[in-house]
Motif scaffolding. Sequence first.
Motif, PDB file in Angstrom:
ATOM      1  N   ARG A  97       4.590  44.155 -53.870  1.00 55.99           N
ATOM      2  CA  ARG A  97       3.848  44.129 -55.131  1.00 55.99           C
ATOM      3  C   ARG A  97       4.680  44.736 -56.252  1.00 55.99           C
ATOM      4  NH1 ARG A  97      -1.732  43.218 -54.426  1.00 55.99           N
ATOM      5  NH2 ARG A  97      -2.313  43.088 -52.211  1.00 55.99           N
ATOM      6  N   GLY A  98       4.849  43.979 -57.323  1.00 60.23           N
ATOM      7  CA  GLY A  98       5.553  44.463 -58.503  1.00 60.23           C
ATOM      8  C   GLY A  98       7.056  44.521 -58.382  1.00 60.23           C
ATOM      9  N   LEU A  99       7.610  43.984 -57.309  1.00 65.72           N
ATOM     10  CA  LEU A  99       9.054  44.078 -57.073  1.00 65.72           C
ATOM     11  C   LEU A  99       9.781  42.803 -57.499  1.00 65.72           C
ATOM     12  CD1 LEU A  99       9.136  45.785 -53.548  1.00 65.72           C
ATOM     13  CD2 LEU A  99       9.147  46.868 -55.813  1.00 65.72           C
ATOM     14  N   ASP A 100      11.087  42.944 -57.591  1.00 65.22           N
ATOM     15  CA  ASP A 100      11.996  41.820 -57.827  1.00 65.22           C
ATOM     16  C   ASP A 100      12.525  41.394 -56.457  1.00 65.22           C
ATOM     17  OD1 ASP A 100      13.911  40.027 -58.624  1.00 65.22           O
ATOM     18  OD2 ASP A 100      15.096  41.453 -59.796  1.00 65.22           O
ATOM     19  N   VAL A 101      12.073  40.232 -55.972  1.00 66.04           N
ATOM     20  CA  VAL A 101      12.305  39.810 -54.591  1.00 66.04           C
ATOM     21  C   VAL A 101      13.177  38.561 -54.555  1.00 66.04           C
ATOM     22  CG1 VAL A 101      11.199  39.133 -52.424  1.00 66.04           C
ATOM     23  CG2 VAL A 101      10.038  40.707 -53.976  1.00 66.04           C
ATOM     24  N   VAL A 102      14.099  38.524 -53.600  1.00 61.04           N
ATOM     25  CA  VAL A 102      14.926  37.341 -53.381  1.00 61.04           C
ATOM     26  C   VAL A 102      14.621  36.785 -51.989  1.00 61.04           C
ATOM     27  CG1 VAL A 102      17.268  36.439 -53.152  1.00 61.04           C
ATOM     28  CG2 VAL A 102      16.742  38.144 -54.921  1.00 61.04           C
ATOM     29  N   ASP A 103      14.252  35.523 -51.940  1.00 64.46           N
ATOM     30  CA  ASP A 103      13.948  34.817 -50.697  1.00 64.46           C
ATOM     31  C   ASP A 103      15.171  33.976 -50.327  1.00 64.46           C
ATOM     32  OD1 ASP A 103      12.616  33.674 -48.550  1.00 64.46           O
ATOM     33  OD2 ASP A 103      11.511  32.231 -49.789  1.00 64.46           O
ATOM     34  N   MET A 104      15.971  34.502 -49.426  1.00 66.92           N
ATOM     35  CA  MET A 104      17.221  33.849 -49.046  1.00 66.92           C
ATOM     36  C   MET A 104      16.967  32.693 -48.078  1.00 66.92           C
ATOM     37  SD  MET A 104      19.816  35.317 -50.505  1.00 66.92           S
ATOM     38  CE  MET A 104      20.482  36.855 -51.156  1.00 66.92           C
ATOM     39  N   ALA A 105      17.738  31.601 -48.251  1.00 66.11           N
ATOM     40  CA  ALA A 105      17.566  30.394 -47.433  1.00 66.11           C
ATOM     41  C   ALA A 105      16.104  29.958 -47.495  1.00 66.11           C
ATOM     42  CB  ALA A 105      18.026  30.622 -46.000  1.00 66.11           C
ATOM     43  N   CYS A 106      15.616  29.775 -48.716  1.00 68.20           N
ATOM     44  CA  CYS A 106      14.176  29.576 -48.947  1.00 68.20           C
ATOM     45  C   CYS A 106      13.687  28.195 -48.553  1.00 68.20           C
ATOM     46  CB  CYS A 106      13.845  29.845 -50.404  1.00 68.20           C
ATOM     47  SG  CYS A 106      14.546  28.641 -51.568  1.00 68.20           S
ATOM     48  N   GLY A 107      14.595  27.229 -48.349  1.00 72.45           N
ATOM     49  CA  GLY A 107      14.174  25.901 -47.925  1.00 72.45           C
ATOM     50  C   GLY A 107      13.266  25.216 -48.929  1.00 72.45           C
ATOM     51  N   GLU A 108      12.115  24.762 -48.462  1.00 79.52           N
ATOM     52  CA  GLU A 108      11.182  23.989 -49.280  1.00 79.52           C
ATOM     53  C   GLU A 108      10.610  24.781 -50.441  1.00 79.52           C
ATOM     54  OE1 GLU A 108       7.190  22.063 -50.159  1.00 79.52           O
ATOM     55  OE2 GLU A 108       7.683  24.125 -49.589  1.00 79.52           O
ATOM     56  N   GLY A 109      10.580  26.109 -50.328  1.00 79.21           N
ATOM     57  CA  GLY A 109      10.149  26.950 -51.429  1.00 79.21           C
ATOM     58  C   GLY A 109       8.767  27.548 -51.306  1.00 79.21           C
ATOM     59  N   TYR A 110       7.987  27.150 -50.280  1.00 75.02           N
ATOM     60  CA  TYR A 110       6.606  27.635 -50.173  1.00 75.02           C
ATOM     61  C   TYR A 110       6.558  29.153 -50.021  1.00 75.02           C
ATOM     62  CZ  TYR A 110       7.423  27.973 -45.146  1.00 75.02           C
ATOM     63  OH  TYR A 110       7.926  28.301 -43.920  1.00 75.02           O
ATOM     64  N   GLY A 111       7.518  29.731 -49.283  1.00 76.02           N
ATOM     65  CA  GLY A 111       7.517  31.176 -49.083  1.00 76.02           C
ATOM     66  C   GLY A 111       7.815  31.933 -50.358  1.00 76.02           C
ATOM     67  N   THR A 112       8.726  31.407 -51.165  1.00 73.61           N
ATOM     68  CA  THR A 112       9.027  32.025 -52.451  1.00 73.61           C
ATOM     69  C   THR A 112       7.782  32.050 -53.326  1.00 73.61           C
ATOM     70  OG1 THR A 112      11.253  31.075 -52.256  1.00 73.61           O
ATOM     71  CG2 THR A 112      10.632  31.989 -54.392  1.00 73.61           C
ATOM     72  N   ALA A 113       7.030  30.974 -53.322  1.00 72.70           N
ATOM     73  CA  ALA A 113       5.799  30.909 -54.110  1.00 72.70           C
ATOM     74  C   ALA A 113       4.775  31.925 -53.617  1.00 72.70           C
ATOM     75  CB  ALA A 113       5.222  29.496 -54.050  1.00 72.70           C
ATOM     76  N   VAL A 114       4.676  32.127 -52.312  1.00 74.06           N
ATOM     77  CA  VAL A 114       3.762  33.133 -51.766  1.00 74.06           C
ATOM     78  C   VAL A 114       4.194  34.535 -52.188  1.00 74.06           C
ATOM     79  CG1 VAL A 114       2.987  34.224 -49.621  1.00 74.06           C
ATOM     80  CG2 VAL A 114       2.960  31.740 -49.836  1.00 74.06           C
ATOM     81  N   LEU A 115       5.485  34.826 -52.107  1.00 74.24           N
ATOM     82  CA  LEU A 115       5.979  36.135 -52.521  1.00 74.24           C
ATOM     83  C   LEU A 115       5.662  36.394 -53.995  1.00 74.24           C
ATOM     84  CD1 LEU A 115       9.446  36.008 -50.746  1.00 74.24           C
ATOM     85  CD2 LEU A 115       7.489  37.416 -50.068  1.00 74.24           C
TER      86      LEU A 115
END
Length: 254
Positions: free
Chosen positions: A52-70
Amino acid sequence: MSALATYTQQDQPPGVPPLSLTGERTLPDVPAENYWYRRHLAVYRWIADRCRGLDVVDMACGEGYGTAVLAERAARATGVDANPEAHEHARLKYTRPGVRFVRDLVEAYAEPCDAVVFLQTIEHLQDPGAVLDRFRELLRPGGTAFVSTPNVLTLAPPGAERSGNPWHVHEYRAQEFRELCERSFESVDVLGLFHARKLRLHELAIRAGWDEVHRRLGITERFYGWFTPAISESDFALRAGPLDRALDFVAVLR
């Protein structure tokens, strides 16, 4: 329905090219893939609550759904992937504020962040230790890396040393995975992902002979045609152990 349609994303937003399964990454919007998608999504949601409130990097994110959840919890979520088709799909599909996608190699991405997320990918790497060292360097003081990988003991067929996945370079047992992480990070906590709710009941049914029953009754296709799409992330649970029985390991690294 053709085999290609069975394993290609359905009902994508206008202008977003659908992706097809290759065995290298999982996808949402493919009913036959729902078990694996929800298995990964459960971990992403658990991590999102800790970002929460962080600057997060989703490495090897693929389709992108996980990045959107984060991004539902983070101040900013950046998805990094080198694959051009996956990058273009993610860029066009997930456009909410706080989400962005960068086409780059995991080993080359250089922007500092508060948290790194690297799920179900370390088993694909020739030099995983170098990548973990890279993540440690990217993290700002007090930052956290979240890294997951499948448990070879539950992924591989009984008696086999590894699964047949051609994309996997190395598959880990719990202690081996912990030791890998400890070479790069001072603080290492490893949790396991397990079946819960209806997936746990399904496990118990299989032990009681369910596989033979549905084959004998001729209802295999009908049952799993209903059961697989009905699986949700709540049918998985993260806990401390026993790790040898876990589906996946999730390391929290500081």
